[in-house]
Motif scaffolding. Structure first.
Motif, short mmCIF file in Angstrom:
data_model
loop_
_atom_site.label_atom_id
_atom_site.label_comp_id
_atom_site.label_asym_id
_atom_site.label_seq_id
_atom_site.Cartn_x
_atom_site.Cartn_y
_atom_site.Cartn_z
N ASP A 109 55.11 -33.90 14.42
CA ASP A 109 53.89 -33.09 15.25
C ASP A 109 53.64 -31.85 14.78
OD1 ASP A 109 52.00 -31.75 16.88
OD2 ASP A 109 52.06 -33.61 18.00
N PRO A 110 52.65 -31.28 13.72
CA PRO A 110 52.58 -29.78 13.25
C PRO A 110 52.44 -28.79 14.31
CG PRO A 110 51.26 -31.36 12.18
CD PRO A 110 51.87 -32.04 13.35
N LYS A 111 51.85 -29.25 15.60
CA LYS A 111 51.82 -28.40 16.92
C LYS A 111 53.15 -28.08 17.51
CE LYS A 111 49.56 -26.12 20.17
NZ LYS A 111 50.91 -25.71 21.12
N ILE A 112 53.92 -29.06 17.79
CA ILE A 112 54.99 -28.74 18.25
C ILE A 112 56.13 -28.05 17.45
CG2 ILE A 112 57.20 -30.02 19.11
CD1 ILE A 112 55.44 -32.42 19.96
N LYS A 113 55.95 -28.26 16.16
CA LYS A 113 56.75 -27.38 14.98
C LYS A 113 56.19 -26.04 15.09
CE LYS A 113 57.83 -30.75 11.39
NZ LYS A 113 57.94 -30.79 9.90
N GLN B 170 61.69 -18.74 12.19
CA GLN B 170 62.10 -19.21 10.83
C GLN B 170 60.86 -20.09 10.18
OE1 GLN B 170 64.36 -17.88 9.36
NE2 GLN B 170 65.80 -17.20 10.95
N PRO B 171 60.35 -19.76 9.06
CA PRO B 171 59.33 -20.62 8.63
C PRO B 171 59.68 -22.20 8.32
CG PRO B 171 59.94 -19.14 7.05
CD PRO B 171 60.79 -18.64 8.00
N TYR B 172 60.95 -22.25 8.07
CA TYR B 172 61.24 -23.61 7.54
C TYR B 172 61.45 -24.69 8.84
CZ TYR B 172 65.51 -20.81 7.71
OH TYR B 172 66.43 -19.75 8.15
N VAL B 173 61.02 -24.09 10.16
CA VAL B 173 60.97 -24.98 11.10
C VAL B 173 59.67 -25.62 11.12
CG1 VAL B 173 60.36 -25.12 13.69
CG2 VAL B 173 62.31 -23.47 12.76
N VAL B 174 58.62 -25.35 10.47
CA VAL B 174 57.45 -25.90 10.35
C VAL B 174 57.37 -26.68 8.71
CG1 VAL B 174 55.04 -25.48 9.66
CG2 VAL B 174 56.20 -24.40 11.83
N ASP B 175 57.95 -25.80 7.65
CA ASP B 175 57.77 -26.15 6.32
C ASP B 175 59.02 -27.04 5.96
OD1 ASP B 175 55.47 -24.56 6.11
OD2 ASP B 175 56.60 -22.80 5.84
N ASN B 176 59.05 -28.37 6.36
CA ASN B 176 60.21 -29.21 6.12
C ASN B 176 59.61 -30.51 6.01
OD1 ASN B 176 60.11 -30.38 8.72
ND2 ASN B 176 60.73 -28.34 9.31
N GLY B 177 60.55 -31.60 5.75
CA GLY B 177 60.20 -32.91 5.47
C GLY B 177 60.18 -33.62 6.98
N ILE C 68 58.49 -27.31 25.87
CA ILE C 68 57.96 -27.60 24.86
C ILE C 68 58.30 -29.19 24.60
CG2 ILE C 68 57.82 -27.71 21.96
CD1 ILE C 68 57.99 -24.62 22.28
N LEU C 69 59.66 -29.43 24.89
CA LEU C 69 60.13 -30.89 24.45
C LEU C 69 60.27 -31.53 25.87
CD1 LEU C 69 62.98 -29.99 22.04
CD2 LEU C 69 60.58 -30.68 21.80
N ASP C 70 59.74 -31.09 26.93
CA ASP C 70 59.75 -31.69 28.36
C ASP C 70 61.33 -32.32 28.64
OD1 ASP C 70 58.57 -32.93 30.57
OD2 ASP C 70 57.84 -34.34 29.56
N LEU C 71 62.00 -31.34 28.46
CA LEU C 71 63.27 -31.95 28.80
C LEU C 71 63.63 -31.96 30.35
CD1 LEU C 71 65.46 -29.79 25.91
CD2 LEU C 71 64.54 -32.16 25.98
N PRO C 72 64.40 -33.05 31.03
CA PRO C 72 64.58 -33.23 32.33
C PRO C 72 65.76 -32.34 32.44
CG PRO C 72 65.57 -35.14 31.06
CD PRO C 72 64.68 -34.35 30.09
N GLU D 212 57.63 -20.40 16.78
CA GLU D 212 57.51 -19.15 17.80
C GLU D 212 58.75 -18.88 18.36
OE1 GLU D 212 54.30 -19.63 20.28
OE2 GLU D 212 52.74 -19.69 18.75
N VAL D 213 59.38 -19.82 18.73
CA VAL D 213 61.04 -19.64 19.35
C VAL D 213 62.24 -19.01 18.35
CG1 VAL D 213 63.07 -20.42 20.32
CG2 VAL D 213 60.48 -21.08 21.16
N SER D 214 61.94 -19.83 17.22
CA SER D 214 63.17 -19.67 16.11
C SER D 214 62.61 -18.31 15.24
CB SER D 214 62.97 -20.86 15.29
OG SER D 214 63.85 -20.60 14.02
#
Length: 251
Positions: free
Chosen positions: A54-58, A67-74, A148-152, A63-65
């Protein structure tokens, strides 16, 4: 005896520039299944893997990381230390299991499980022709990643992994590791001060030469200089508090 796996592993390097091609569902499934085949302490399987396309989650995770490759990857994987399922089993258990998964030993066991799974996945992805880079930078703001990931409770995001086809102009290369003789100790640890220092000085020169060649002289730092900069400045002081909030290190 084939050296295929050995040779594949020796060629590993972090890839930080990917083509836009996304991974197929089949490729993602195979990579994750390879991870699940890793050894797991006492069959506990204390991990979950969150796949993100999901591009929005990426973008939120970028924003946390930073690093651009958090978004720009396969494809993006986030590796989670996970005792949530164990806490569900504990609700109907006759004995209190939480004394284990909220302990320091439980944290170690779970973190080791996650590391083993992720390395299996990395090797499988590289065998399939993909490149990978680990993303410890997701721990820059654990609370935000959990949101972001809704972790319990009883889960903790340890790191991410970006995967994808390396870009045509990606020119990474394996960095020289510490010498075999320095990290391999037979029967007992050799803490000889003089020997260790000599080996580190020789390694520092190798690393400096590597950077000098790779950057046309723009970088010449030694390994010792690099780790001094890292270990003296990057502390993430909230980590223990975040572990407590997630239900870990209570005993």
């Amino acid at each position: 005896m084939s050296d295929y796996v050995y040779d594949l592993m020796r060629k590993h390097h972090s890839v930080r520039k990917f083509k836009e091609s996304p991974l197929s569902d089949d490729a993602v499934k195979k990579i994750v299944e390879a991870g699940q085949s890793a050894s797991t302490s006492s069959y506990l399987q204390t991990y979950s893997i969150i796949g993100i396309d999901d591009p929005k989650i990426k973008e939120d995770l970028k924003e946390v990381s930073g690093q651009p490759y958090v978004v720009d990857n396969g494809y993006l994987f986030v590796f989670v230390l996970d005792y949530y399922r164990h806490s569900l089993v504990n609700e109907n258990a006759e004995s209190d299991m939480s004394i284990s998964f909220s302990s320091a030993e439980g944290l170690l066991v779970g973190s080791i499980d996650v590391a083993l799974v992720s390395e299996n996945m990395a090797v499988a992805a590289e065998d399939m022709g993909y490149g990978i880079v680990y993303l410890g930078s997701l721990r820059n703001d654990v609370a935000r990643v959990r949101e972001i990931l809704d972790l319990p409770d009883y889960t903790f995001p340890l790191f991410g992994m970006a995967v994808g086809e390396p870009a045509e102009d990606e020119n990474g290369a394996p960095k020289p590791r510490l010498p075999f003789e320095h990290i391999f100790h037979k029967n007992s640890y050799d803490a000889s001060n003089d020997k260790q220092r000599r080996e580190l000085e020789a390694y520092d020169q190798i690393v400096s030469d590597y950077y000098k060649e790779r950057t046309n002289g723009e970088r010449t730092e030694t390994w010792s200089e690099q780790i001094e900069q890292f270990l003296s400045s990057k502390t993430r002081p909230d980590m223990l508090d975040q572990l407590h909030k997630a239900g870990f290190i209570k005993k």
